[in-house]
Design an enzyme around this catalytic site. Structure first.
Site, PDB file in Angstrom:
ATOM      1  N   LYS A   1       3.487  -5.280   1.326  1.00  0.00           N
ATOM      2  CA  LYS A   1       2.519  -4.213   1.024  1.00  0.00           C
ATOM      3  C   LYS A   1       1.280  -4.335   1.904  1.00  0.00           C
ATOM      4  CE  LYS A   1       0.000  -4.286  -2.750  1.00  0.00           C
ATOM      5  NZ  LYS A   1      -0.101  -4.344  -4.207  1.00  0.00           N
TER       6      LYS A   1
ATOM      7  N   ASP B   1      -0.892  -5.819 -16.171  1.00  0.00           N
ATOM      8  CA  ASP B   1      -0.719  -5.619 -14.740  1.00  0.00           C
ATOM      9  C   ASP B   1      -1.125  -6.844 -13.921  1.00  0.00           C
ATOM     10  OD1 ASP B   1       0.130  -4.196 -12.571  1.00  0.00           O
ATOM     11  OD2 ASP B   1      -1.585  -2.848 -12.465  1.00  0.00           O
TER      12      ASP B   1
ATOM     13  N   LYS C   1      -4.833  -7.453 -13.792  1.00  0.00           N
ATOM     14  CA  LYS C   1      -5.730  -6.449 -13.203  1.00  0.00           C
ATOM     15  C   LYS C   1      -6.619  -5.773 -14.231  1.00  0.00           C
ATOM     16  CE  LYS C   1      -2.993  -3.853 -10.339  1.00  0.00           C
ATOM     17  NZ  LYS C   1      -2.168  -4.599  -9.418  1.00  0.00           N
TER      18      LYS C   1
ATOM     19  N   LYS D   1      -1.036   3.135 -12.524  1.00  0.00           N
ATOM     20  CA  LYS D   1      -1.526   2.121 -11.581  1.00  0.00           C
ATOM     21  C   LYS D   1      -2.965   2.444 -11.183  1.00  0.00           C
ATOM     22  CE  LYS D   1       0.717  -1.230  -9.581  1.00  0.00           C
ATOM     23  NZ  LYS D   1       1.125  -2.412 -10.322  1.00  0.00           N
TER      24      LYS D   1
HETATM   25  P1  NAI Z   1      11.114  -3.675  -8.978  1.00  0.00           P
HETATM   26  O1  NAI Z   1      11.204  -2.194  -8.988  1.00  0.00           O
HETATM   27  O2  NAI Z   1      11.707  -4.413  -7.858  1.00  0.00           O
HETATM   28  O3  NAI Z   1      11.716  -4.277 -10.310  1.00  0.00           O
HETATM   29  C1  NAI Z   1      11.639  -3.652 -11.533  1.00  0.00           C
HETATM   30  C2  NAI Z   1      12.960  -3.794 -12.253  1.00  0.00           C
HETATM   31  O4  NAI Z   1      12.822  -3.239 -13.549  1.00  0.00           O
HETATM   32  C3  NAI Z   1      14.105  -3.062 -11.595  1.00  0.00           C
HETATM   33  O5  NAI Z   1      15.167  -3.959 -11.357  1.00  0.00           O
HETATM   34  C4  NAI Z   1      14.501  -1.996 -12.612  1.00  0.00           C
HETATM   35  O6  NAI Z   1      15.890  -1.744 -12.607  1.00  0.00           O
HETATM   36  C5  NAI Z   1      14.038  -2.626 -13.891  1.00  0.00           C
HETATM   37  N1  NAI Z   1      13.751  -1.734 -15.036  1.00  0.00           N
HETATM   38  C6  NAI Z   1      13.151  -0.537 -15.075  1.00  0.00           C
HETATM   39  N2  NAI Z   1      13.053  -0.087 -16.345  1.00  0.00           N
HETATM   40  C7  NAI Z   1      13.608  -1.034 -17.134  1.00  0.00           C
HETATM   41  C8  NAI Z   1      13.790  -1.167 -18.524  1.00  0.00           C
HETATM   42  N3  NAI Z   1      13.406  -0.215 -19.372  1.00  0.00           N
HETATM   43  N4  NAI Z   1      14.384  -2.292 -18.981  1.00  0.00           N
HETATM   44  C9  NAI Z   1      14.779  -3.278 -18.139  1.00  0.00           C
HETATM   45  N5  NAI Z   1      14.635  -3.200 -16.810  1.00  0.00           N
HETATM   46  C10 NAI Z   1      14.048  -2.091 -16.310  1.00  0.00           C
HETATM   47  O7  NAI Z   1       9.542  -3.978  -9.101  1.00  0.00           O
HETATM   48  P2  NAI Z   1       8.756  -5.340  -8.836  1.00  0.00           P
HETATM   49  O8  NAI Z   1       8.229  -5.318  -7.449  1.00  0.00           O
HETATM   50  O9  NAI Z   1       9.552  -6.469  -9.299  1.00  0.00           O
HETATM   51  O10 NAI Z   1       7.507  -5.114  -9.804  1.00  0.00           O
HETATM   52  C11 NAI Z   1       7.723  -5.127 -11.200  1.00  0.00           C
HETATM   53  C12 NAI Z   1       6.519  -4.582 -11.946  1.00  0.00           C
HETATM   54  O11 NAI Z   1       5.409  -5.427 -11.711  1.00  0.00           O
HETATM   55  C13 NAI Z   1       6.112  -3.183 -11.519  1.00  0.00           C
HETATM   56  O12 NAI Z   1       5.753  -2.437 -12.649  1.00  0.00           O
HETATM   57  C14 NAI Z   1       4.911  -3.424 -10.667  1.00  0.00           C
HETATM   58  O13 NAI Z   1       4.008  -2.335 -10.660  1.00  0.00           O
HETATM   59  C15 NAI Z   1       4.312  -4.636 -11.338  1.00  0.00           C
HETATM   60  N6  NAI Z   1       3.462  -5.378 -10.439  1.00  0.00           N
HETATM   61  C16 NAI Z   1       3.951  -5.970  -9.311  1.00  0.00           C
HETATM   62  C17 NAI Z   1       3.116  -6.626  -8.444  1.00  0.00           C
HETATM   63  C18 NAI Z   1       3.596  -7.281  -7.221  1.00  0.00           C
HETATM   64  O14 NAI Z   1       2.782  -7.729  -6.440  1.00  0.00           O
HETATM   65  N7  NAI Z   1       4.881  -7.410  -7.004  1.00  0.00           N
HETATM   66  C19 NAI Z   1       1.677  -6.704  -8.704  1.00  0.00           C
HETATM   67  C20 NAI Z   1       1.269  -6.045  -9.889  1.00  0.00           C
HETATM   68  C21 NAI Z   1       2.148  -5.450 -10.725  1.00  0.00           C
END
Ligand code: NAI
Length: 532
Positions: free
Chosen positions: A414, A312, A488, A361
């Protein structure tokens, strides 16, 4: 931070009998100093220890690819677009004026480390962290990845609504060349039901062994097509629910491999990706909170000596908490409660609005103050000792809650609101309230880069003990806890303690990089400034 700053072959040269340079390696000897402490009759008996080591770092950075799972999401598209903007030196207009691309927010590219003093002036000399050892430049990463959403990356970047329009406009044709994400594995039970509409780019079938083989083949093909030495596989897809740890299913490497063969329902997509990377001998980093690294994965990584890191990304609230909680406890102030609220409106927030995904989370955000509290038994009562002489429970702790709500209007911006309520002198109370507005993906993207680049570096570092019988150089232990600064809920070697303090995490990393070139660890003793 000039993009070419660290392309020089030897940004620093250490002249010492402890350090030697060959065309291929930097070799440095190092003394690991510690102390063994026993308690006898209420007295601490301390025996200083010292062990001699050598570190050997392969000098040439690998030609490295980064394969992101979730490449079509906010983090994935922001990372691809910003690397391309840096690589092609795209400048764009904002309402404030002209903006240059950069790597601000990257520990490696935008922060420095003190390496000594200028003898003429006595002043500190600081160098970019990325100059201490040869590291891959982010502009040189070859990019690819999987996503269950088949929207091409240029359109996915628009969907993410993270970057300024003028940057999107200019970078879109470059992103379009990367094209559509590779089809991925989708087991609906693991992410929120609200994600289903995105899932149009899937590897067919439900045979998990076939899925594993497919992902392995993707990694191999990407490596071959691009002539890469190394591929870092990085989970930045949606947060999954926790997997149950079931004896006989995912508790050992062999059980896990058998469960994949029988398509057991409790093997998550992220675990399958991790196993694929391990079997291909490529590192895997988990940027989301779920327990991808079930015990069977860790054992498999040990067996194949393949590197893993997680969990994370630590971008906003938790990063600040790991500083503030330590500041309070180390100042002798006693936090009684830490209450954290978040709201966000991006797709990550939408996914986290489902209970099981929120739970993952919540767990990863919750343990961040544990070690600081445990280290100060003047403020917090130690756990009771049970009949077998073992501690019962965790002992006294501050109340700590985490709330996350989905508010679409705020998008990727956020909001994190924290209240630290503490006991001070003679029964007094102190309240600190923080309002932290994060552009989530712009904070997270540099962390993905740092993790990828450090991981690649750590695959090039070997060590051997030189006290006692001299052994062959060996790779580091597969769980890369040196990545903790960016994570994290840092994954550490089983049986060892997690360090959450951001300062200690950074110090560990700096000390390690310096040790690899034969420099002493950080000392703020500055004796020369204290004596005549
Ligand atoms: P997002 O939701 O924009 O992107 C995630 C992507 O993963 C989506 O495009 C979705 O279609 C894809 N996806 C889901 N399951 C999948 C799978 N099995 N195989 C391939 N692709 C898949 O989310 P974001 O903002 O990019 O965050 C990504 C991850 O990072 C989340 O889990 C989030 O909790 C974690 N994260 C993000 C932080 C941030 O500040 N942006 C901080 C800490 C963690």
């Amino acid at each position: 931070v000039h993009p070419t700053a660290a392309r020089r072959p030897h940004a620093i040269v250490v002249q010492s009998e402890n350090t030697s340079y060959s065309d291929e390696y930097i070799t440095a000897s190092f003394k690991n100093r510690g102390a063994e402490v026993t308690v006898s009759d209420g007295q601490y008996i301390i025996n200083p220890t010292v062990q001699s080591f050598e570190f050997q770092t392969k000098r040439a950075p690998s030609k490295t690819g980064l394969m992101m799972i979730g490449v079509g999401g906010n983090n994935g598209t922001t990372l691809c677009a910003t690397i391309l903007a840096n690589r092609h030196n795209i400048v764009w207009h904002t309402k404030q004026g002209i903006q240059q691309p950069n790597y601000v927010g990257s520990l490696l590219r935008a922060s420095t480390v003190r390496i000594g003093n200028d003898p003429a002036t006595g002043k500190d000399v600081n160098v970019p962290v990325s100059d201490v050892l040869p590291m891959v430049h982010p502009n040189d990463l070859v990019l690819s990845g999987w996503d269950i959403s088949g929207v091409p990356l240029d359109k996915a970047m628009q969907r993410a609504q993270v970057l300024d329009y003028d940057l999107q406009r200019q970078v879109a044709p470059h992103l379009a060349l990367i094209g559509k994400p590779l089809p991925s594995i989708y087991y609906p039970d693991f992410i929120a039901a609200n994600q289903e509409a995105r899932a149009d780019n899937l590897i067919p079938g439900s045979d998990k062994q076939a899925h594993l083989e497919h992902i392995r083949a993707d990694i191999r093909k990407f490596k071959e097509d691009n002539g890469l030495d190394r591929v870092v596989v990085f989970w930045t897809a949606n947060t999954e629910r926790y997997s149950d740890i079931i004896p006989g299913v995912n508790d050992t490497a062999d059980n896990l491999l058998a469960s994949i063969k029988s398509s057991h329902s409790e093997v998550s997509p992220s675990t399958l990706f991790a196993v694929a990377a391990i079997l291909e001998g490529e590192p895997f980093v988990n940027g989301a909170p779920q327990n991808t690294f079930v015990p069977g994965v860790i054992e498999l990584a040990e067996r194949h000596q393949s590197f893993i890191g997680g969990d994370d990304l630590k971008s906003g609230q938790t990063k600040l908490k790991s500083v503030l909680a330590e500041f309070l406890v180390n100042a002798g102030i006693k936090p009684l409660s830490i209450a954290s609220y978040n709201h966000l409106g991006n797709n990550d927030g939408h996914n986290l609005s489902a209970e099981k995904q929120f739970k993952s989370k919540e767990i990863s955000k919750s343990s961040v103050v544990d070690d600081m509290v445990d280290a100060n038994r003047l403020l917090y009562k130690a756990p009771e000792v049970g009949p077998k002489g073992l501690p019962v429970g965790k002992g006294e702790h501050p109340d700590h809650i985490v709330v996350i709500k989905y508010v679409p209007a705020v998008g990727d911006s956020k909001r994190a609101i924290d209240e630290y309520y503490s006991e001070i002198f003679c029964g007094g109370r102190n309240t600190i309230s923080i309002f932290n507005e994060c552009e989530d993906s712009l904070l997270a993207t540099p962390l993905i880069l740092d993790l990828t680049i450090l991981t690649e570096l750590l695959t090039r570092v070997k060590y051997r003990k030189t006290s006692g019988e001299t052994k062959e150089f060996a790779p580091l232990y597969p769980v890369l806890s040196l990545l903790s600064y960016m994570l994290k809920a840092p994954l550490v070697k089983p049986g060892t303690d997690v360090v959450n303090s951001l300062n200690r995490q950074r110090n560990a990393l700096e000390s390690f990089l310096k040790a690899c070139v034969g420099l002493e660890s950080n000392s703020d003793l500055l004796l020369e400034t204290r004596i005549w």
